[in-house]
Design a protein around this motif. Structure first.
Motif, PDB file in Angstrom:
ATOM      1  N   ILE A   1      16.102 -45.287 -37.826  1.00 22.15           N
ATOM      2  CA  ILE A   1      14.899 -45.071 -37.017  1.00 22.15           C
ATOM      3  C   ILE A   1      14.648 -46.339 -36.204  1.00 22.15           C
ATOM      4  O   ILE A   1      14.560 -47.431 -36.767  1.00 22.15           O
ATOM      5  N   THR A   2      14.525 -46.204 -34.908  1.00 26.06           N
ATOM      6  CA  THR A   2      14.335 -47.357 -34.033  1.00 26.06           C
ATOM      7  C   THR A   2      13.091 -48.135 -34.425  1.00 26.06           C
ATOM      8  O   THR A   2      12.001 -47.568 -34.563  1.00 26.06           O
ATOM      9  N   GLY A   3      13.251 -49.444 -34.632  1.00 21.72           N
ATOM     10  CA  GLY A   3      12.138 -50.318 -34.938  1.00 21.72           C
ATOM     11  C   GLY A   3      11.719 -50.342 -36.396  1.00 21.72           C
ATOM     12  O   GLY A   3      10.790 -51.059 -36.762  1.00 21.72           O
ATOM     13  N   ILE A   4      12.383 -49.582 -37.254  1.00 20.50           N
ATOM     14  CA  ILE A   4      12.031 -49.517 -38.676  1.00 20.50           C
ATOM     15  C   ILE A   4      13.294 -49.668 -39.512  1.00 20.50           C
ATOM     16  O   ILE A   4      14.309 -49.016 -39.242  1.00 20.50           O
ATOM     17  N   GLN A   5      13.253 -50.540 -40.503  1.00 21.17           N
ATOM     18  CA  GLN A   5      14.383 -50.664 -41.408  1.00 21.17           C
ATOM     19  C   GLN A   5      14.395 -49.497 -42.382  1.00 21.17           C
ATOM     20  O   GLN A   5      13.410 -49.231 -43.075  1.00 21.17           O
ATOM     21  N   VAL A   6      15.517 -48.812 -42.438  1.00 18.63           N
ATOM     22  CA  VAL A   6      15.694 -47.667 -43.326  1.00 18.63           C
ATOM     23  C   VAL A   6      16.792 -47.987 -44.331  1.00 18.63           C
ATOM     24  O   VAL A   6      17.810 -48.589 -43.986  1.00 18.63           O
ATOM     25  N   ALA A   7      16.573 -47.602 -45.581  1.00 22.00           N
ATOM     26  CA  ALA A   7      17.591 -47.721 -46.620  1.00 22.00           C
ATOM     27  C   ALA A   7      18.098 -46.325 -46.937  1.00 22.00           C
ATOM     28  O   ALA A   7      17.299 -45.393 -47.077  1.00 22.00           O
ATOM     29  N   GLY A   8      19.411 -46.153 -47.069  1.00 21.67           N
ATOM     30  CA  GLY A   8      19.909 -44.804 -47.303  1.00 21.67           C
ATOM     31  C   GLY A   8      21.307 -44.763 -47.866  1.00 21.67           C
ATOM     32  O   GLY A   8      22.039 -45.756 -47.850  1.00 21.67           O
ATOM     33  N   LYS A   9      21.673 -43.600 -48.369  1.00 20.54           N
ATOM     34  CA  LYS A   9      23.010 -43.392 -48.951  1.00 20.54           C
ATOM     35  C   LYS A   9      23.410 -41.925 -48.792  1.00 20.54           C
ATOM     36  O   LYS A   9      22.608 -41.026 -49.038  1.00 20.54           O
ATOM     37  N   THR A  10      24.670 -41.738 -48.408  1.00 21.97           N
ATOM     38  CA  THR A  10      25.232 -40.403 -48.266  1.00 21.97           C
ATOM     39  C   THR A  10      25.891 -39.962 -49.564  1.00 21.97           C
ATOM     40  O   THR A  10      26.150 -40.770 -50.457  1.00 21.97           O
ATOM     41  N   GLY A  11      26.196 -38.667 -49.629  1.00 20.85           N
ATOM     42  CA  GLY A  11      26.958 -38.157 -50.755  1.00 20.85           C
ATOM     43  C   GLY A  11      27.606 -36.832 -50.406  1.00 20.85           C
ATOM     44  O   GLY A  11      26.984 -35.981 -49.765  1.00 20.85           O
ATOM     45  N   THR A  12      28.862 -36.680 -50.804  1.00 20.15           N
ATOM     46  CA  THR A  12      29.557 -35.405 -50.684  1.00 20.15           C
ATOM     47  C   THR A  12      30.219 -35.148 -52.023  1.00 20.15           C
ATOM     48  O   THR A  12      31.114 -35.889 -52.424  1.00 20.15           O
ATOM     49  N   ALA A  13      29.750 -34.131 -52.728  1.00 19.94           N
ATOM     50  CA  ALA A  13      30.194 -33.894 -54.107  1.00 19.94           C
ATOM     51  C   ALA A  13      31.089 -32.675 -54.173  1.00 19.94           C
ATOM     52  O   ALA A  13      30.769 -31.616 -53.615  1.00 19.94           O
ATOM     53  N   GLN A  14      32.214 -32.817 -54.855  1.00 15.23           N
ATOM     54  CA  GLN A  14      33.106 -31.682 -55.058  1.00 15.23           C
ATOM     55  C   GLN A  14      32.484 -30.700 -56.047  1.00 15.23           C
ATOM     56  O   GLN A  14      31.942 -31.098 -57.077  1.00 15.23           O
ATOM     57  N   SER A  15      32.581 -29.420 -55.729  1.00 13.41           N
ATOM     58  CA  SER A  15      32.001 -28.390 -56.581  1.00 13.41           C
ATOM     59  C   SER A  15      32.844 -28.117 -57.822  1.00 13.41           C
ATOM     60  O   SER A  15      32.332 -27.594 -58.821  1.00 13.41           O
ATOM     61  N   GLY A  16      34.132 -28.456 -57.746  1.00 14.12           N
ATOM     62  CA  GLY A  16      35.029 -28.172 -58.857  1.00 14.12           C
ATOM     63  C   GLY A  16      35.575 -26.757 -58.835  1.00 14.12           C
ATOM     64  O   GLY A  16      36.289 -26.350 -59.750  1.00 14.12           O
ATOM     65  N   GLN A  17      35.249 -25.987 -57.779  1.00 12.48           N
ATOM     66  CA  GLN A  17      35.731 -24.615 -57.644  1.00 12.48           C
ATOM     67  C   GLN A  17      36.400 -24.463 -56.281  1.00 12.48           C
ATOM     68  O   GLN A  17      35.824 -24.850 -55.256  1.00 12.48           O
ATOM     69  N   SER A  18      37.592 -23.915 -56.284  1.00 15.44           N
ATOM     70  CA  SER A  18      38.375 -23.837 -55.042  1.00 15.44           C
ATOM     71  C   SER A  18      37.698 -22.984 -53.978  1.00 15.44           C
ATOM     72  O   SER A  18      37.887 -23.206 -52.775  1.00 15.44           O
ATOM     73  N   ASP A  19      36.912 -21.998 -54.415  1.00 21.14           N
ATOM     74  CA  ASP A  19      36.264 -21.103 -53.463  1.00 21.14           C
ATOM     75  C   ASP A  19      34.834 -21.507 -53.129  1.00 21.14           C
ATOM     76  O   ASP A  19      34.132 -20.793 -52.407  1.00 21.14           O
ATOM     77  N   VAL A  20      34.380 -22.657 -53.667  1.00 20.85           N
ATOM     78  CA  VAL A  20      33.030 -23.156 -53.384  1.00 20.85           C
ATOM     79  C   VAL A  20      33.143 -24.480 -52.656  1.00 20.85           C
ATOM     80  O   VAL A  20      33.780 -25.421 -53.167  1.00 20.85           O
ATOM     81  N   PRO A  21      32.557 -24.600 -51.460  1.00 22.18           N
ATOM     82  CA  PRO A  21      32.687 -25.842 -50.686  1.00 22.18           C
ATOM     83  C   PRO A  21      31.922 -26.994 -51.339  1.00 22.18           C
ATOM     84  O   PRO A  21      31.087 -26.785 -52.228  1.00 22.18           O
TER      85      PRO A  21
END
Length: 496
Positions: free
Chosen positions: A424-444
């Protein structure tokens, strides 16, 4: 007195005594049971015909009773039905009550002991019992921003957003998709209600499920906040440290690809790498190694300090017809390879969006994790405040020093790393992404994003979880899709 008259007199006396005993039993011992019996149509009709209190966001009702011209006198309505359905639940005939309608039923119906004076006044004034109002902690702007962000994603979106006020635990937004219209379950056309309910139950997307609190999924790389917290709390690292790195990492006691961790092409150094770079690039090899180094028990203890393996939220217990809320879990006794997987939010680690919002909020609040709550005030029917929720600290998850170090890492991740979509312009933001495997071949995979702002004096912490959307499997990423939603929610709060 002759004998026949005496016999008749004694018989009448016994019958009279039996009548008194039966009346006493019915009125004093069995009365509550009959009142609570779902088959007691008179009691059900009386409750359904009562002027029920409102659920309020600010001064605006999101659930209210309006006069009706039929047998039941009042109709329960939900003006912004789909926006708030996951919170309000619905009030149906015959005791079918869910969400806040259920948890706050005593207040809304007027039966709560805190409303005794008002109840007495209604009785003396020959008026029907009026329910009290419940004002929520929700920010209308944040709720709308979260809903708009989720529903703007392509396809039939399954996901949730939760926003918290870190210093108090107030829930500023709680959105779940897909949603439903509670008006269709609360009308006086009971046949139509049943058909609507059966259709919702049969829907494979589970619109009655509040994914913010009733779905626990692998949190993926957002759990690296917990792993980083445990590593810094160990005393061996801070934000300026070099940490174990490398392009790949073979989990202990394993061989071959099944135990090989990689970074999907991201730059994570060789033998060592700067902690900031590891967080910016969400290096799996780094956090798996840190998890193994601190050990499974220490990592479990750190997770539990943030709220895992506990039940601490009950305001939506039984929401949307479901009997229980999901519990965020960390495995009890993981071995070294399982610990490495757990350190990157996989194996048997599960989290609700509310839990991950609590992790972010705890870091933002100098390590103090506050109990989340939705009810801000209880009011009488005349809008007099009869009770206010007081913030409650659940734990000191990490020291203030560790919280500052983690914040530094997360700010760098927004400024120069994978979490940049939340900047955000002018504001310090702290953040973290995540992409978790479902463990199932047919579930993204599942896309996650957590953040808070302003980083040095946070007013809001957000968790976004996208369980499913019409997005190509290879394009699913927490930063790409969750980051902009978190940004809009944070901006909505900060502009108030």
């Amino acid at each position: 007195m002759n004998r026949p008259i005496r016999v008749v007199s004694i018989g009448c006396l016994l019958l009279f005594a039996a009548l008194l005993l039966n009346a006493t039993y019915l009125q004093y011992y069995a009365a509550s049971g009959y009142n609570d019996d779902a088959r007691n149509r008179r009691v059900v009709d009386a409750e359904y015909s009562r002027e029920r209190g409102a659920l309020l966001v600010g001064r605006t009702p999101i659930a209210e009773s309006v006069p009706s011209d039929d047998l039941y006198k009042f109709q329960r309505t939900y003006p912004d039905a789909k926006l708030y359905a996951g919170i309000t639940g619905y009030f149906g005939y015959g005791g079918t009550i869910t969400g806040l309608e259920k948890s706050q039923n005593d207040v809304l119906s007027g039966d709560d002991s805190r409303l005794f004076v008002d109840r007495l006044s209604d009785l003396l004034g020959d008026a029907g019992t009026r329910g009290g109002d419940v004002e929520l902690t929700i920010s209308a702007a944040a709720q709308q921003a979260a809903y708009d962000g989720l529903t703007a994603l392509p396809g039939d979106v399954q996901g949730a957003v939760v926003a918290l006020e870190p210093r108090t635990g107030k829930i500023l937004a709680m959105v779940t998709t897909p949603t439903f219209d509670p008006n269709k379950l609360a009308s006086h056309d009971f046949g139509a209600n049943q058909k609507a309910y059966e259709a919702l139950e049969a829907n494979a997307s589970q619109p009655l499920l509040n994914r913010a609190v009733q779905t626990a999924l692998p949190p993926g790389s957002t759990f690296k906040l917990v792993t980083a917290a445990a590593a810094i709390e160990s005393g061996k690292y801070d934000a300026s440290s070099m940490v174990p790195g490398g392009a790949t990492y073979q989990l202990p006691q394993t061989s071959g690809e099944s135990g090989l961790i990689d970074n999907e092409g991201r730059d994570c150094g060789t033998d060592t790498v700067a902690f900031t770079q590891a967080m910016e690039n969400s290096c799996n090899t780094v956090f798996a190694q840190l998890a193994v180094e601190v050990g499974g028990q220490a990592l479990r203890k750190q997770a539990e300090a943030f709220g895992f393996n506990s039940s601490w939220f009950d305001e939506l217990q039984g929401t949307n017809g479901r009997s229980t809320l999901a519990t965020s879990t960390f495995p009890e006794d993981p071995n070294p390879p399982q610990t490495g997987q757990s350190g990157i939010g996989q194996f048997e680690v599960r989290a609700t969006p509310l839990q991950m919002a609590m992790v972010a909020a705890g870091i933002a609040n100098q390590g103090k994790v506050m109990k989340p709550y939705l009810v801000d005030e209880v009011q009488s029917a005349d809008a007099d405040i009869v009770d206010t929720t007081k913030p409650e600290q659940l734990s000191q998850a990490v020291s203030a020093h560790t919280a500052d170090e983690l914040t530094e890492l997360l700010v760098a991740t927004v400024n120069d790393g994978t979490a940049s979509p939340a900047a955000i312009t002018g504001i310090q933001v702290a953040g973290k992404t995540g992409t978790a495997q479902s463990g199932q071949s047919d579930v993204p995979p599942y896309a996650w994003f957590v953040s808070f702002a302003p980083a040095d004096d946070a007013k809001v912490a957000v968790a976004v979880m996208i369980q499913s959307a019409d997005i190509d499997r290879d394009e699913i990423a927490g930063g790409t899709y969750g980051g902009p939603i978190a940004k809009k929610v944070m901006e909505a709060v900060l502009k108030q």
